[in-house]
Scaffold this motif. Structure first.
Motif, PDB file in Angstrom:
ATOM      1  N   PHE A  60       0.913  -1.130  -0.657  1.00 13.98           N
ATOM      2  CA  PHE A  60       0.484   0.184   0.073  1.00 13.98           C
ATOM      3  C   PHE A  60       1.040   1.210   0.064  1.00 13.98           C
ATOM      4  CE2 PHE A  60      -2.827   3.371   3.238  1.00 13.98           C
ATOM      5  CZ  PHE A  60      -3.184   3.608   1.283  1.00 13.98           C
ATOM      6  N   VAL A  61       0.183   1.874  -0.665  1.00 15.38           N
ATOM      7  CA  VAL A  61       1.278   3.627  -1.135  1.00 15.38           C
ATOM      8  C   VAL A  61       0.668   5.002  -0.847  1.00 15.38           C
ATOM      9  CG1 VAL A  61       2.545   4.961  -2.364  1.00 15.38           C
ATOM     10  CG2 VAL A  61       3.072   2.796  -2.218  1.00 15.38           C
ATOM     11  N   GLY A 101      -2.782  -1.154   9.471  1.00 14.95           N
ATOM     12  CA  GLY A 101      -4.148  -1.215  10.096  1.00 14.95           C
ATOM     13  C   GLY A 101      -4.465   0.355   9.997  1.00 14.95           C
ATOM     14  N   ALA A 102      -5.792   0.470  10.286  1.00 13.91           N
ATOM     15  CA  ALA A 102      -5.918   2.085  11.116  1.00 13.91           C
ATOM     16  C   ALA A 102      -4.703   3.251  11.843  1.00 13.91           C
ATOM     17  CB  ALA A 102      -7.397   2.761  10.989  1.00 13.91           C
ATOM     18  N   PRO A 103      -5.160   2.528  13.265  1.00 16.35           N
ATOM     19  CA  PRO A 103      -3.721   3.185  14.268  1.00 16.35           C
ATOM     20  C   PRO A 103      -2.461   3.370  13.597  1.00 16.35           C
ATOM     21  CG  PRO A 103      -4.870   1.164  14.959  1.00 16.35           C
ATOM     22  CD  PRO A 103      -5.524   0.992  13.282  1.00 16.35           C
ATOM     23  N   GLU A 104      -2.234   2.284  12.654  1.00 15.72           N
ATOM     24  CA  GLU A 104      -0.985   2.807  12.394  1.00 15.72           C
ATOM     25  C   GLU A 104      -0.493   3.060  11.005  1.00 15.72           C
ATOM     26  OE1 GLU A 104       2.668  -0.635   9.286  1.00 15.72           O
ATOM     27  OE2 GLU A 104       0.111  -1.417  10.404  1.00 15.72           O
ATOM     28  N   ILE A 144      -9.885   6.174   2.185  1.00 10.92           N
ATOM     29  CA  ILE A 144      -8.510   5.457   1.399  1.00 10.92           C
ATOM     30  C   ILE A 144      -8.060   3.931   1.786  1.00 10.92           C
ATOM     31  CG2 ILE A 144      -6.973   5.617   0.168  1.00 10.92           C
ATOM     32  CD1 ILE A 144      -6.806   8.960  -0.549  1.00 10.92           C
ATOM     33  N   ARG A 145      -7.387   4.210   2.952  1.00  9.81           N
ATOM     34  CA  ARG A 145      -7.202   2.854   3.356  1.00  9.81           C
ATOM     35  C   ARG A 145      -8.344   1.763   3.411  1.00  9.81           C
ATOM     36  NH1 ARG A 145      -7.544  -0.534   6.936  1.00  9.81           N
ATOM     37  NH2 ARG A 145      -9.144   0.764   7.999  1.00  9.81           N
ATOM     38  N   ALA A 146      -9.270   2.002   4.576  1.00  6.96           N
ATOM     39  CA  ALA A 146     -10.363   1.305   3.963  1.00  6.96           C
ATOM     40  C   ALA A 146     -11.288   1.328   2.361  1.00  6.96           C
ATOM     41  CB  ALA A 146     -12.089   1.802   4.845  1.00  6.96           C
ATOM     42  N   GLU A 147     -10.836   1.386   1.604  1.00  5.90           N
ATOM     43  CA  GLU A 147     -11.429   1.248   0.084  1.00  5.90           C
ATOM     44  C   GLU A 147     -10.264   0.261  -0.402  1.00  5.90           C
ATOM     45  OE1 GLU A 147     -12.037   3.608  -4.161  1.00  5.90           O
ATOM     46  OE2 GLU A 147     -13.000   4.804  -2.315  1.00  5.90           O
ATOM     47  N   GLY A 187     -10.413  -7.327  -0.847  1.00  7.01           N
ATOM     48  CA  GLY A 187     -10.327  -8.866   0.046  1.00  7.01           C
ATOM     49  C   GLY A 187     -10.200  -9.144   1.400  1.00  7.01           C
ATOM     50  N   ASP A 188      -9.328  -8.088   1.996  1.00  7.36           N
ATOM     51  CA  ASP A 188      -8.371  -7.807   3.501  1.00  7.36           C
ATOM     52  C   ASP A 188      -9.280  -7.521   4.356  1.00  7.36           C
ATOM     53  OD1 ASP A 188      -5.827  -6.660   2.312  1.00  7.36           O
ATOM     54  OD2 ASP A 188      -6.391  -9.183   2.337  1.00  7.36           O
TER      55      ASP A 188
END
Length: 276
Positions: free
Chosen positions: A205-206, A226-229, A265-268, A274-275
């Motif tokens: 992921f970038v 993950g979101a916190p990271e 963006i991360r969640a999308e 598929g994660d």
């Protein structure tokens, strides 16, 4: 704008014809910024259009973009079907504050060399890991990573007289999944934050942050964070005084937008990959 200090316009057929670079010289491509305001320090324009560089060339290696290619031509480019990130070309062109008339004159290289935080051609090329080919007035050409080109608001690594010749976007970058978020204070205003995320087949992921910061910020993760990271990485990469403060939004506003968009963006991309 009538540039009444300009005394001559040179139209070389080869960049090699421009051996020296006295004070007062300026490269002319689309001219949309040069002609938009007085340029009292310029007395000579060196027109690039006579060099005849092919605007766009696609190959198995990726997309080669001449610095003189218009933003409109890039937006209209018909990409191979496996270039899943190709819609970013139009999305970033549409992020710029300009009419279709300007888009058909303004150049990709001009937007990059202006090196403004809201320069969406910078956002595009940094997000897709592009490289820039630079031609100095003397010496060998050099290649610079797009992420290293802009050094601050309206500042970059170009030396006096040095010319941005071409932009190369690798095919591997164009085959990535992407998500983009953008906001401005007004419907047709300059970007206050423009955030692009891409994900590869290997799960990496970038995230690229532009407009909200004086220069692009590029975050890489070997696997989807993950979101916190992600939020911790953003806080570490951009200090409290690292946000761009201008009429398009306060630093606090731009920080809030960026953090919010980054998680969207991360969640999308995590969901579409598929994660969990």
């Amino acid at each position: 704008m009538d540039l009444n200090t300009v005394r001559q316009i040179k139209s070389p057929l080869s960049a090699d014809e421009v051996a020296d670079w006295p004070s007062g010289h300026a490269w002319l491509s689309g001219g949309t910024w040069l002609m938009s305001e007085p340029q009292p320090g310029i007395d000579t324009l060196v027109d690039l259009l006579g060099l005849g560089w092919p605007a766009l060339a696609a190959s198995q290696a990726g997309l080669e973009i001449a610095a003189t290619a218009t933003i409109g031509a890039l937006a209209d480019f018909a990409a191979p079907p496996d270039w899943t990130a190709a819609p970013l070309l139009r999305a970033c062109a549409n992020a710029l504050l300009m009419s279709f008339k300007v888009a058909d004159v303004a150049t990709v290289g001009g937007n990059i060399c202006m090196s403004l935080p809201a320069g969406a051609m910078i956002s595009l090329t940094v997000a897709l890991d592009a490289t820039y080919l630079l031609w100095p007035r003397s010496g060998a050409p050099r290649t610079v990573a797009a992420v290293d080109f802009v050094t601050g608001n309206h500042a970059n690594v170009l030396r006096p007289g040095e010319l941005l010749r071409a932009i190369h976007i690798p095919a591997a970058s164009l085959e990535r999944r992407f998500a983009l978020r953008r906001a401005s204070l007004t419907k047709l205003g300059r970007s206050a934050a423009l955030v692009i995320g891409t994900a590869g087949l290997e799960g990496d992921f970038v995230l690229t942050i532009t407009a909200a910061t004086p220069r692009p910020v590029h975050l890489r993760f070997a696997a989807m964070p993950g979101a916190p990271e992600l939020q911790a990485a953003l806080a570490a990469a951009i200090p409290d005084d690292g946000w761009f403060d201008d009429v398009n939004g306060t630093p606090a506003y731009k920080r809030h937008l960026t953090m919010h968009f980054a998680e969207e963006i991360r969640a999308e991309l995590a969901a579409s990959g598929g994660d969990a």
